[in-house]
Scaffold this motif. Structure first.
Motif, PDB file in Angstrom:
ATOM      1  N   ASN A 170       0.816  -1.217   0.000  1.00 34.01           N
ATOM      2  CA  ASN A 170       0.000   0.000   0.000  1.00 34.01           C
ATOM      3  C   ASN A 170       0.849   1.266   0.000  1.00 34.01           C
ATOM      4  OD1 ASN A 170      -3.184  -0.384   0.493  1.00 34.01           O
ATOM      5  ND2 ASN A 170      -2.078  -2.118   1.388  1.00 34.01           N
ATOM      6  N   ASP A 203       1.739   1.893  -3.541  1.00 37.44           N
ATOM      7  CA  ASP A 203       0.602   1.958  -4.462  1.00 37.44           C
ATOM      8  C   ASP A 203       0.219   3.427  -4.661  1.00 37.44           C
ATOM      9  OD1 ASP A 203      -1.611   1.601  -5.981  1.00 37.44           O
ATOM     10  OD2 ASP A 203      -2.776   0.516  -4.466  1.00 37.44           O
ATOM     11  N   ASN A 204       0.473   3.952  -5.853  1.00 41.15           N
ATOM     12  CA  ASN A 204       0.212   5.361  -6.146  1.00 41.15           C
ATOM     13  C   ASN A 204      -1.149   5.612  -6.785  1.00 41.15           C
ATOM     14  OD1 ASN A 204       2.757   6.199  -5.207  1.00 41.15           O
ATOM     15  ND2 ASN A 204       3.703   5.615  -7.161  1.00 41.15           N
ATOM     16  N   THR A 205      -1.952   4.600  -6.950  1.00 45.56           N
ATOM     17  CA  THR A 205      -3.266   4.781  -7.571  1.00 45.56           C
ATOM     18  C   THR A 205      -4.219   5.478  -6.598  1.00 45.56           C
ATOM     19  OG1 THR A 205      -3.985   2.594  -6.809  1.00 45.56           O
ATOM     20  CG2 THR A 205      -2.971   2.723  -8.987  1.00 45.56           C
ATOM     21  N   VAL A 206      -5.156   6.248  -7.169  1.00 49.11           N
ATOM     22  CA  VAL A 206      -6.161   6.947  -6.380  1.00 49.11           C
ATOM     23  C   VAL A 206      -7.387   6.054  -6.257  1.00 49.11           C
ATOM     24  CG1 VAL A 206      -7.630   8.985  -6.222  1.00 49.11           C
ATOM     25  CG2 VAL A 206      -5.309   9.178  -7.158  1.00 49.11           C
ATOM     26  N   LYS A 207      -7.814   5.826  -5.039  1.00 51.04           N
ATOM     27  CA  LYS A 207      -8.874   4.850  -4.813  1.00 51.04           C
ATOM     28  C   LYS A 207     -10.231   5.495  -4.575  1.00 51.04           C
ATOM     29  CE  LYS A 207      -5.531   1.673  -2.787  1.00 51.04           C
ATOM     30  NZ  LYS A 207      -4.398   2.578  -3.042  1.00 51.04           N
ATOM     31  N   GLU A 256      -9.141  10.753  -1.282  1.00 48.29           N
ATOM     32  CA  GLU A 256      -7.714  10.825  -1.562  1.00 48.29           C
ATOM     33  C   GLU A 256      -7.406  11.969  -2.528  1.00 48.29           C
ATOM     34  OE1 GLU A 256      -5.939   7.219  -2.776  1.00 48.29           O
ATOM     35  OE2 GLU A 256      -6.591   6.067  -1.030  1.00 48.29           O
TER      36      GLU A 256
END
Length: 240
Positions: free
Chosen positions: A202, A205-209, A213
């Motif tokens: 986590n 993990d650079n993705t936007v969820k 965020e």
């Protein structure tokens, strides 16, 4: 790298609880298999000896007039405990034990490593412990060491002040295997591994969820949100 606060970490752990449980159970199974099938059971048998009064020529009349064990005798015996402990593991004693127990095919180096001598603090008691793959052999070796040692003391010091307090008996179970203990240890290892894996994944993990965020990263409010279309809800939840 995104920093995570405690609340986020707890939420991540909760969302990944199934993964944590699976990894923990797998580690518990591995721990059980290791303790039941891979560990070699070893047995420990112990005999205790005590240093008694050095003067054995005291008459019954003298014993009634003074204490059977004087303070001087106690101090002398306590000072001999360390010396006697070294004599127990000496080559002279171990070689005689090996000769007397020739049917066991003992090796002196291995025997010395498997013999532990300890003394109870501020007492005249010495404990001789022997580790072996066979419980009966462990007890037999411990008792033989005590016997040979007692005779060796008479030869070296010309005094008979060693008395066997408790003879060794064959143990009922191995001393080095505790199945619940190993299962618990491996369970803790599984929890640590799974939690560490989740945190590392986590953190990188650079993705936007979610929109929260986005608001935190850009510091601007989100005006419109688009939700993913779920085809299963079409036509009353039935897919055609």
């Amino acid at each position: 790298m995104e920093e995570l606060d405690l609340k986020e970490i707890l939420k991540i752990f909760y969302d990944k609880k199934v993964l944590i449980i699976i990894i923990t159970l797998l580690c518990m199974i591995i721990g059980g298999l290791y303790s039941y099938f891979m560990m070699e059971p070893m047995y420990k048998a112990s005999t205790t000896i005590v240093l008694t009064k050095t003067d054995t020529t005291t008459t019954k009349m003298q014993m009634r007039e003074e204490q059977s064990i004087t303070e001087r005798d106690i101090l002398i015996n306590q000072s001999l405990v360390a010396t006697y402990s070294e004599i127990v593991k000496s080559s002279t004693v171990l070689e005689k034990v090996i000769n007397n127990l020739s049917h066991l095919n003992l090796n002196k180096g291995k025997l010395r490593n498997n013999v532990d001598v300890s003394s109870v603090e501020d007492t005249e008691v010495i404990k001789i412990s022997v580790i072996d793959e066979n419980p009966k052999d462990a007890a037999e070796i411990a008792n033989e060491i005590a016997t040979v040692f007692s005779k060796q003391v008479i030869e070296m010091y010309n005094m008979n002040n060693v008395y066997t307090l408790d003879s060794a008996i064959a143990p009922n179970g191995p001393y080095n295997i505790n199945h619940p203990k190993y299962i618990i240890i491996f369970a803790l290892i599984g929890i640590v591994i799974s939690c560490g894996y989740i945190i590392i994944i986590n953190m990188f993990d650079n993705t936007v969820k979610n929109k929260e965020e986005i608001e935190r990263m850009l510091e601007v409010p989100v005006l419109v949100g688009l939700y993913k279309y779920d085809e299963t809800k079409k036509n009353g939840g039935k897919r055609k």
